[in-house]
Design a protein around this motif. Structure first.
Motif, mmCIF file in Angstrom:
data_model
loop_
_atom_site.group_PDB
_atom_site.id
_atom_site.type_symbol
_atom_site.label_atom_id
_atom_site.label_comp_id
_atom_site.label_asym_id
_atom_site.label_seq_id
_atom_site.Cartn_x
_atom_site.Cartn_y
_atom_site.Cartn_z
ATOM 1 N N ALA A 18 -3.692 -28.665 -9.355
ATOM 2 C CA ALA A 18 -2.783 -28.316 -8.264
ATOM 3 C C ALA A 18 -3.094 -26.926 -7.710
ATOM 4 O O ALA A 18 -3.082 -26.714 -6.497
ATOM 5 N N LEU A 19 -3.378 -25.973 -8.599
ATOM 6 C CA LEU A 19 -3.672 -24.610 -8.154
ATOM 7 C C LEU A 19 -4.930 -24.566 -7.303
ATOM 8 O O LEU A 19 -4.978 -23.889 -6.268
ATOM 9 N N VAL A 20 -5.955 -25.299 -7.727
ATOM 10 C CA VAL A 20 -7.211 -25.314 -6.971
ATOM 11 C C VAL A 20 -7.021 -26.007 -5.631
ATOM 12 O O VAL A 20 -7.441 -25.496 -4.583
ATOM 13 N N ILE A 21 -6.368 -27.171 -5.633
ATOM 14 C CA ILE A 21 -6.244 -27.942 -4.397
ATOM 15 C C ILE A 21 -5.354 -27.238 -3.388
ATOM 16 O O ILE A 21 -5.517 -27.399 -2.180
ATOM 17 N N MET A 22 -4.385 -26.424 -3.863
ATOM 18 C CA MET A 22 -3.528 -25.671 -2.946
ATOM 19 C C MET A 22 -4.312 -24.645 -2.126
ATOM 20 O O MET A 22 -3.872 -24.226 -1.062
ATOM 21 N N GLN A 23 -5.462 -24.234 -2.645
ATOM 22 C CA GLN A 23 -6.251 -23.212 -1.947
ATOM 23 C C GLN A 23 -7.244 -23.807 -0.955
ATOM 24 O O GLN A 23 -7.922 -23.076 -0.243
ATOM 25 N N VAL A 24 -7.329 -25.142 -0.930
ATOM 26 C CA VAL A 24 -8.245 -25.811 -0.009
ATOM 27 C C VAL A 24 -7.491 -26.141 1.271
ATOM 28 O O VAL A 24 -6.626 -27.016 1.285
ATOM 29 N N LEU A 30 -3.385 -30.744 -14.939
ATOM 30 C CA LEU A 30 -2.682 -30.980 -13.687
ATOM 31 C C LEU A 30 -2.305 -29.669 -13.004
ATOM 32 O O LEU A 30 -2.357 -29.567 -11.769
ATOM 33 N N SER A 31 -1.931 -28.660 -13.779
ATOM 34 C CA SER A 31 -1.632 -27.339 -13.203
ATOM 35 C C SER A 31 -2.865 -26.743 -12.551
ATOM 36 O O SER A 31 -2.803 -26.212 -11.427
ATOM 37 N N ALA A 32 -3.986 -26.812 -13.259
ATOM 38 C CA ALA A 32 -5.234 -26.266 -12.710
ATOM 39 C C ALA A 32 -5.658 -27.019 -11.460
ATOM 40 O O ALA A 32 -6.087 -26.410 -10.462
#
Length: 230
Positions: free
Chosen positions: A51-57, A47-49
C-alpha cells in the motif's frame, strides 16, 4: 482518491480530533487481534509495504491505495491495520496530507479495507474469488467516496466559518458577509464535487483492475492467504 491532501487548519477541530481518537481506538483493537494471530504478521507487513509503495505511484492526478485488497486478503481488522501503517508513514515521512488529518485520512482509506473485507466474507469469500472480490471492491469504493464527499462538505462549512470570523473581526457588513460566506462554502464544495466526479470512474477502474489482478496472482502463489481462519 479517498486519501485527502488537506492542509492543517481547514477541518474543524471536532472532526479531526474525533477521527484521530476513533483511529487510535481501532488501531489498539486490531493490534490486539494481530497479537492473537501472530502468524498473520508477515501478511500485514507485506500489505502495508504494498500500500505504501502503490500510494506513491501517481497516474495523472490519481494514485491507487489497494486498501480494499488489504481488507479482502487479511480481513477487515487486519486490513485496516495494514492500511493505517502505510498511511501513517505516508503522512509522517512523505507529507501526504496535514498531520492533523491523519485520523481522517486513516478512516477514509481504512474504510475501504473494513467494508471490502466484511462484504467479501458475506458474499462467500474465496469460493468465487474474483466475483466476490469485484463486488466487495465496488461497494468499498462507493462507501469511501461518499465519506470523502461528506468530509468535503464539512471542509466547505469550515471555510465559511473562517471567512465569517475574519470579516467579523474587520467589521464588514453582516448581510454581505452572509452572502459572501455562502458563496465561498458552496463554491468550494461544488468545485470539490466536480473534481471527484471527473476522476471517479478512472480511479474505480484502476483500483478494480489492480485489485482483481493482485487477487488472482495471490491465489496462484499464496492461495492459503484466502483460507486464513479467525
Amino acid at each position: 482518491m479517498s486519501h485527502l491532501h488537506i492542509p492543517d487548519g481547514v477541518l474543524p477541530a471536532w472532526l479531526w480530533i474525533g477521527a484521530l481518537i476513533a483511529t487510535l481506538l481501532l488501531v489498539v483493537l486490531f493490534s490486539r487481534q494481530l497479537e492473537r494471530r501472530r502468524r498473520m504478521l508477515p501478511m500485514v507487513a507485506v500489505l502495508s509495504a504494498l500500500a505504501l509503495v502503490i500510494m506513491q505511484v501517481h497516474i495523472g492526478p490519481l494514485h491507487i491505495n489497494l486498501s480494499a485488497l488489504a481488507g479482502i486478503v487479511a480481513g477487515p481488522g487486519l486490513g485496516f491495520l495494514a492500511v493505517f501503517v502505510a498511511n501513517f508513514f505516508s503522512a509522517i515521512v512523505l507529507g501526504h496530507g496535514g498531520l492533523t488529518v491523519l485520523g481522517v485520512n486513516s478512516l477514509l482509506v481504512g474504510s475501504e479495507a473494513l467494508v471490502a473485507g466484511a462484504v467479501f466474507a458475506l458474499m462467500g469469500g474465496a469460493r468465487r474469488l474474483l466475483v466476490n472480490g469485484a463486488g466487495a471492491v465496488a461497494v468499498a469504493l462507493v462507501v469511501s467516496t461518499l465519506l470523502v464527499l461528506a468530509v468535503g462538505a464539512i471542509a466547505g462549512q469550515s471555510l465559511e466559518a473562517m471567512v465569517l470570523d475574519h470579516d467579523h473581526n474587520h467589521g464588514n457588513d453582516h448581510d454581505h458577509d452572509h452572502d459572501h460566506n455562502h458563496e465561498v462554502s458552496s463554491g468550494f464544495f461544488t468545485r470539490f464535487v466536480s473534481i471527484i466526479a471527473f476522476l471517479l470512474l478512472p480511479w474505480m477502474a484502476m483500483e478494480m483492475t489492480l485489485s482483481l489482478g493482485a487477487m488472482a496472482f495471490i491465489r496462484r502463489v499464496r492461495g492459503q492467504w484466502f483460507e486464513q481462519e479467525e
